[in-house]
Design an enzyme around this catalytic site. Structure first.
Site, PDB file in Angstrom:
ATOM      1  N   LYS A 157     -10.457  -4.882  -4.525  1.00  8.22           N
ATOM      2  CA  LYS A 157     -11.250  -3.653  -4.677  1.00  8.22           C
ATOM      3  C   LYS A 157     -10.473  -2.563  -5.393  1.00  8.22           C
ATOM      4  CE  LYS A 157     -12.359  -4.118  -0.312  1.00  8.22           C
ATOM      5  NZ  LYS A 157     -12.851  -4.026   1.042  1.00  8.22           N
ATOM      6  N   LYS A 184       0.852  -1.210   0.000  1.00  6.78           N
ATOM      7  CA  LYS A 184       0.000   0.000   0.000  1.00  6.78           C
ATOM      8  C   LYS A 184       0.877   1.245   0.000  1.00  6.78           C
ATOM      9  CE  LYS A 184      -4.492  -0.479  -0.125  1.00  6.78           C
ATOM     10  NZ  LYS A 184      -5.247  -1.487   0.605  1.00  6.78           N
ATOM     11  N   LYS A 243      -4.524 -11.097  -7.112  1.00 11.50           N
ATOM     12  CA  LYS A 243      -5.796 -11.435  -6.468  1.00 11.50           C
ATOM     13  C   LYS A 243      -6.881 -10.448  -6.890  1.00 11.50           C
ATOM     14  CE  LYS A 243      -6.168  -8.840  -2.225  1.00 11.50           C
ATOM     15  NZ  LYS A 243      -6.906  -8.790  -0.993  1.00 11.50           N
TER      16      LYS A 243
HETATM   17  P1  ATP Z   1      -8.524  -5.037  -1.371  1.00  9.16           P
HETATM   18  O1  ATP Z   1      -9.506  -5.610  -2.346  1.00  9.16           O
HETATM   19  O2  ATP Z   1      -8.431  -3.553  -1.385  1.00  9.16           O
HETATM   20  O3  ATP Z   1      -7.205  -5.765  -1.406  1.00  9.16           O
HETATM   21  P2  ATP Z   1      -9.681  -6.678   0.452  1.00  9.16           P
HETATM   22  O4  ATP Z   1     -10.935  -6.958  -0.313  1.00  9.16           O
HETATM   23  O5  ATP Z   1      -8.597  -7.696   0.512  1.00  9.16           O
HETATM   24  O6  ATP Z   1      -9.131  -5.306   0.003  1.00  9.16           O
HETATM   25  P3  ATP Z   1     -11.169  -6.686   2.811  1.00  9.16           P
HETATM   26  O7  ATP Z   1     -12.385  -6.150   2.206  1.00  9.16           O
HETATM   27  O8  ATP Z   1     -10.945  -6.209   4.180  1.00  9.16           O
HETATM   28  O9  ATP Z   1      -9.942  -6.326   1.951  1.00  9.16           O
HETATM   29  O10 ATP Z   1     -11.189  -8.275   2.761  1.00  9.16           O
HETATM   30  C1  ATP Z   1     -12.234  -8.951   3.349  1.00  9.16           C
HETATM   31  C2  ATP Z   1     -12.045 -10.429   3.325  1.00  9.16           C
HETATM   32  O11 ATP Z   1     -12.059 -10.899   1.988  1.00  9.16           O
HETATM   33  C3  ATP Z   1     -10.731 -10.902   3.927  1.00  9.16           C
HETATM   34  O12 ATP Z   1     -10.984 -12.060   4.691  1.00  9.16           O
HETATM   35  C4  ATP Z   1      -9.897 -11.227   2.742  1.00  9.16           C
HETATM   36  O13 ATP Z   1      -8.943 -12.234   3.030  1.00  9.16           O
HETATM   37  C5  ATP Z   1     -10.937 -11.729   1.753  1.00  9.16           C
HETATM   38  N1  ATP Z   1     -10.507 -11.524   0.379  1.00  9.16           N
HETATM   39  C6  ATP Z   1     -10.266 -10.353  -0.233  1.00  9.16           C
HETATM   40  N2  ATP Z   1      -9.904 -10.529  -1.516  1.00  9.16           N
HETATM   41  C7  ATP Z   1      -9.925 -11.886  -1.712  1.00  9.16           C
HETATM   42  C8  ATP Z   1      -9.665 -12.727  -2.851  1.00  9.16           C
HETATM   43  N3  ATP Z   1      -9.306 -12.218  -4.016  1.00  9.16           N
HETATM   44  N4  ATP Z   1      -9.784 -14.060  -2.705  1.00  9.16           N
HETATM   45  C9  ATP Z   1     -10.163 -14.600  -1.521  1.00  9.16           C
HETATM   46  N5  ATP Z   1     -10.422 -13.859  -0.417  1.00  9.16           N
HETATM   47  C10 ATP Z   1     -10.312 -12.528  -0.499  1.00  9.16           C
END
Ligand code: ATP
Ligand code: LTN
Length: 334
Positions: free
Chosen positions: A204, A119, A201
């Site tokens: 968002k 980040k 991955k």
């Molecule tokens: P960003 O998308 O900005 O990286 P994020 O979606 O990882 O953020 P959170 O919204 O806090 O951040 O994540 C919520 C949950 O979703 C966490 O348990 C995270 O491990 C899971 N998660 C997020 N992206 C993935 C993915 N691509 N595959 C599986 N699990 C995910």
């Protein structure tokens, strides 16, 4: 909310940031697993708005997204009579405990966190002190409730390791106050990949690669049909073909429970990527339909959501207060 000693069940804590629209990675990596196991455990699921503000947020949008995320939790099937759902900033002990952890965590531990480094590299001089302190706030979330398990996606493993290190250090330095939790990471679905770049991955911060849970059916279909794959033919779970592997993983996870990789491969025998994408598109549209309808229904009564969130915070606050008081006393505060 019963405690583990009352119910004999394990306490589970997890959270999601209300910092963007929810995508299929959040659903398959986290929320769906919470829903599937909710009757086996004592659950606390949080909307971590204090984490969201570690990067700049528009205040009105943040407020709305916190409520929308609560509706996603409910629309996905979390049962508020079994599961406490609350907003992190409604329980002040999170920020308070995070301060204690900021003070006992060596700088080197925080500097090692890969999510922080990534980040920071992305937003450079705009990164806040809060971004570095993010993992200690996450440790506070989990340790305040003496959680046994933390169901998350693979990307959060390092944060849970740090949480364990902080709990152990606290207990070693000040006496046994905190339970050392475990990461609960399922092997399947732990890492859903971007549809545009399947080596990254689904995130968002890269909306083009996301399938959003509230996307209308035609958008869902078009995103899946346009997903990047290689130019192979045979539909197989194959680590060397990450785009295809990702689509097949999503297909398997949205299929009835118990569907194996072999079942999916057999189903597509003799068919190409086009057939997979078409069927997957329909599976996603059907799979998300009930969630989308339930979300629309919940949106008709925002007052009900406010009440539910207040009730969730009221149920968990006494647990947080008890741990906070014990930790503060152990450190000689007060
Ligand atoms: P960003 O998308 O900005 O990286 P994020 O979606 O990882 O953020 P959170 O919204 O806090 O951040 O994540 C919520 C949950 O979703 C966490 O348990 C995270 O491990 C899971 N998660 C997020 N992206 C993935 C993915 N691509 N595959 C599986 N699990 C995910
Ligand atoms: N850092 C997590 C969100 C999060 C969390 C938590 C997850 C904040 N506090 C406590 C589990 C338990 C993320 O970005 N996915």
């Amino acid at each position: 909310m019963s405690t583990p000693t009352h119910s004999g069940k394990k306490r589970v804590f997890s959270g999601i940031q209300p910092s963007g629209e929810m995508h299929l990675g959040n659903y398959l990596g986290a929320i769906k697993n919470w829903v599937d196991a909710q009757y086996d455990n004592d659950n606390i699921f949080c909307i971590v708005d204090l984490h969201a503000i570690t990067v700049p947020q528009d205040p009105q949008t943040l407020h709305r997204r916190s409520r929308d995320l609560a509706k996603i939790y409910l629309a996905a099937g979390l049962d508020p009579s079994r599961t406490a759902i609350f907003i992190q900033s409604h329980v002040k002990e999170h920020a308070e405990m995070a301060w204690l952890f900021n003070c006992i965590t060596p700088m080197g531990w925080a500097n090692r966190m890969t999510q922080f480094k990534e980040k920071q590299a992305e937003i450079k001089e705009r990164s806040s002190v809060g971004l570095l302190a993010y993992p200690m706030l996450m440790a506070a979330d989990i340790l305040l409730y003496q959680a046994d398990g933390v169901p998350v996606g693979e990307d959060q493993r390092q944060h849970i390791e740090l949480t364990r290190d902080i709990a152990q250090k606290f207990n070693h330095d000040y006496g046994p106050v905190l339970k050392v939790p475990e990461a609960w990471i399922r092997s399947e679905g732990a890492r859903i990949m971007s549809l545009q770049d399947p080596t990254k991955k689904m995130s968002k911060s890269d909306p083009a690669g996301c399938i959003l849970l509230l996307d209308p059916p035609d958008v869902l279909r078009s995103r899946i049909m346009k997903a990047v794959t290689d130019s192979g033919r045979e539909v197989r779970f194959d680590e060397s073909r990450p785009g295809l592997l990702n689509l097949l993983t999503i297909y398997q996870l949205l299929s009835p429970p118990g569907t194996t990789r072999q079942d999916v491969e057999r189903h597509f025998e003799g068919q190409g990527y086009g057939a997979l994408k078409k069927e997957l598109a329909e599976l996603v549209v059907e799979g998300l339909g009930p969630l989308q309808r339930h979300f629309a229904e919940l949106s008709k009564d925002e007052g009900h959501i406010e009440d539910l969130l207040k009730n969730g915070a009221d149920r968990v606050r006494p647990i947080a207060q008890q741990t906070m008081a014990a930790a503060a006393a152990a450190m000689g505060l007060g």
